[in-house]
Design a protein around this motif. Structure first.
Motif, PDB file in Angstrom:
ATOM      1  N   ALA A   1       0.831  -1.199   0.000  1.00  0.00           N
ATOM      2  CA  ALA A   1       0.000   0.000   0.000  1.00  0.00           C
ATOM      3  C   ALA A   1       0.868   1.253   0.000  1.00  0.00           C
ATOM      4  O   ALA A   1       2.062   1.211   0.316  1.00  0.00           O
ATOM      5  CB  ALA A   1      -0.912  -0.001   1.226  1.00  0.00           C
ATOM      6  N   ALA A   2       0.254   2.364  -0.344  1.00  0.00           N
ATOM      7  CA  ALA A   2       0.958   3.647  -0.326  1.00  0.00           C
ATOM      8  C   ALA A   2       1.307   4.034   1.101  1.00  0.00           C
ATOM      9  O   ALA A   2       0.608   3.677   2.056  1.00  0.00           O
ATOM     10  CB  ALA A   2       0.083   4.728  -0.955  1.00  0.00           C
ATOM     11  N   GLY A   3       2.413   4.766   1.245  1.00  0.00           N
ATOM     12  CA  GLY A   3       2.777   5.359   2.525  1.00  0.00           C
ATOM     13  C   GLY A   3       2.448   6.840   2.490  1.00  0.00           C
ATOM     14  O   GLY A   3       1.977   7.376   1.476  1.00  0.00           O
TER      15      GLY A   3
ATOM     16  N   TRP B   1     -12.529  -1.783   2.689  1.00  0.00           N
ATOM     17  CA  TRP B   1     -13.330  -0.654   3.154  1.00  0.00           C
ATOM     18  C   TRP B   1     -14.586  -0.583   2.281  1.00  0.00           C
ATOM     19  O   TRP B   1     -14.480  -0.310   1.078  1.00  0.00           O
ATOM     20  CB  TRP B   1     -12.551   0.651   3.044  1.00  0.00           C
ATOM     21  CG  TRP B   1     -11.415   0.772   4.028  1.00  0.00           C
ATOM     22  CD1 TRP B   1     -10.707  -0.233   4.598  1.00  0.00           C
ATOM     23  CD2 TRP B   1     -10.868   1.981   4.552  1.00  0.00           C
ATOM     24  NE1 TRP B   1      -9.731   0.266   5.425  1.00  0.00           N
ATOM     25  CE2 TRP B   1      -9.812   1.623   5.425  1.00  0.00           C
ATOM     26  CE3 TRP B   1     -11.151   3.327   4.362  1.00  0.00           C
ATOM     27  CZ2 TRP B   1      -9.059   2.555   6.110  1.00  0.00           C
ATOM     28  CZ3 TRP B   1     -10.396   4.270   5.041  1.00  0.00           C
ATOM     29  CH2 TRP B   1      -9.364   3.893   5.918  1.00  0.00           C
ATOM     30  N   PRO B   2     -15.755  -0.788   2.817  1.00  0.00           N
ATOM     31  CA  PRO B   2     -16.968  -0.784   1.990  1.00  0.00           C
ATOM     32  C   PRO B   2     -17.328   0.588   1.435  1.00  0.00           C
ATOM     33  O   PRO B   2     -18.083   0.689   0.466  1.00  0.00           O
ATOM     34  CB  PRO B   2     -18.050  -1.278   2.966  1.00  0.00           C
ATOM     35  CG  PRO B   2     -17.529  -0.899   4.311  1.00  0.00           C
ATOM     36  CD  PRO B   2     -16.049  -1.059   4.230  1.00  0.00           C
ATOM     37  N   CYS B   3     -16.753   1.637   2.028  1.00  0.00           N
ATOM     38  CA  CYS B   3     -17.134   2.996   1.627  1.00  0.00           C
ATOM     39  C   CYS B   3     -16.286   3.553   0.493  1.00  0.00           C
ATOM     40  O   CYS B   3     -16.470   4.705   0.083  1.00  0.00           O
ATOM     41  CB  CYS B   3     -17.058   3.933   2.829  1.00  0.00           C
ATOM     42  SG  CYS B   3     -15.508   3.809   3.735  1.00  0.00           S
ATOM     43  N   GLY B   4     -15.314   2.795  -0.032  1.00  0.00           N
ATOM     44  CA  GLY B   4     -14.557   3.306  -1.162  1.00  0.00           C
ATOM     45  C   GLY B   4     -13.067   3.073  -1.069  1.00  0.00           C
ATOM     46  O   GLY B   4     -12.610   2.129  -0.415  1.00  0.00           O
ATOM     47  N   ASP B   5     -12.300   3.946  -1.723  1.00  0.00           N
ATOM     48  CA  ASP B   5     -10.853   3.848  -1.843  1.00  0.00           C
ATOM     49  C   ASP B   5     -10.190   4.060  -0.480  1.00  0.00           C
ATOM     50  O   ASP B   5     -10.137   5.170   0.031  1.00  0.00           O
ATOM     51  CB  ASP B   5     -10.368   4.895  -2.850  1.00  0.00           C
ATOM     52  CG  ASP B   5      -8.877   4.797  -3.123  1.00  0.00           C
ATOM     53  OD1 ASP B   5      -8.171   4.111  -2.359  1.00  0.00           O
ATOM     54  OD2 ASP B   5      -8.408   5.399  -4.095  1.00  0.00           O
ATOM     55  N   GLY B   6      -9.665   2.982   0.100  1.00  0.00           N
ATOM     56  CA  GLY B   6      -9.072   3.054   1.427  1.00  0.00           C
ATOM     57  C   GLY B   6      -7.869   3.970   1.500  1.00  0.00           C
ATOM     58  O   GLY B   6      -7.695   4.711   2.476  1.00  0.00           O
TER      59      GLY B   6
END
Length: 270
Positions: free
Chosen positions: A155-157, A207-212
């Motif tokens: 993942a991104a930092g 994350w169900p709400c979008g882009d974590g």
């Protein structure tokens, strides 16, 4: 009678004599006696750092498949984070091996880019896709405040500054799946009070709400927190809440903050 003197006391006298603040190099004796011995001293770093980690294993596993380390030398601190393929003990062994090798390479004096090249080549030569791992390397120079980062998957930092958040990202695939010419190191200039954050995939996935990654970046920007310990724990708790309280994958958050060393001036020790 033996005469003993603490090495830190020698450093104090030399600091006053030379009008710069000196500190004993690591891995030398704490005391010296009458026998002849070679000692090395370095100028005290411009910055000091505090590092913290917050972790959670996947709910179906007793051990996290992710491994991390903070490696401190005389002039820098490095953050190392690896996520093994799969989960549990097998992934933990693979990621632990990668972190151990990365530590040894960095401790030998090579940079993050060379460490990544070596580990990527090693993983490619092994050719076992079931043992591939991600790797995040970040080294902070405590004299210049320069931050070097290189990534293989994951993942991104983020870098949290007083007025904004900057994203650390790369398109490179996990170790062994990219050509050597695709490995690129990025450099960032840090200021006193900046916080460097590394997270594993599990922190921003499911994350169900979008882009974590995007939502986590916005959350980090909104937090008025200067403590690495508090920030790491807040990010982990926030990620778990976004997943409905279920930890479907391992989660690891690493945070390192740097501050100007206010005691560095020689006047403070005279």
């Amino acid at each position: 009678n033996k005469i003993m003197i603490a090495v830190v006391e020698i450093a104090w006298y030399l600091s006053v004599l030379m009008e710069i603040r000196l500190w004993p190099q690591k891995r030398i004796p704490y005391f010296v006696e009458q026998e002849s011995v070679g000692l090395e001293f370095v100028e005290e770093a411009v910055f000091v750092c505090v590092a913290a980690a917050a972790c959670a294993a996947g709910e179906r596993e007793s051990v996290s498949g992710e491994s991390y380390s903070f490696l401190e030398t005389d002039d820098s601190v490095a953050m190392i984070l690896s996520d093994g393929v799969g989960s549990g003990e097998s992934a933990a062994r693979d990621s632990g091996r990668i972190v151990d090798l990365a530590e040894r390479i960095l401790d030998a004096g090579l940079g993050p880019d060379m460490a990544m090249l070596f580990l990527n080549g090693m993983a490619g030569a092994e050719g076992d896709e079931n043992r591939m791992a991600t790797l995040d390397l970040c080294r902070i120079d405590l004299y210049r405040g320069e931050c070097e980062t290189v990534k293989a998957g994951g993942a991104a930092g983020f870098i949290k500054r007083s007025d904004r958040v900057e994203k650390i990202q790369s398109r490179q695939l996990p170790l062994g799946m990219s050509a050597s010419e695709d490995i690129s190191e990025k450099k960032w200039q840090l200021n006193s009070g900046d916080l460097v954050i590394l997270v594993s995939d599990g922190v921003v996935q499911n994350w169900p709400c979008g882009d974590g990654e995007y939502l986590l970046e916005q959350k980090i920007a909104s937090l008025n927190v200067s403590s690495p310990v508090d920030l790491a724990n807040l990010i982990l708790r926030y990620a778990i809440r976004q997943c409905g309280g279920k930890i479907r994958d391992d989660m690891t958050v690493l945070v390192t903050g740097i501050w100007k060393n206010e005691e560095r001036e020689i006047e403070d020790i005279e």
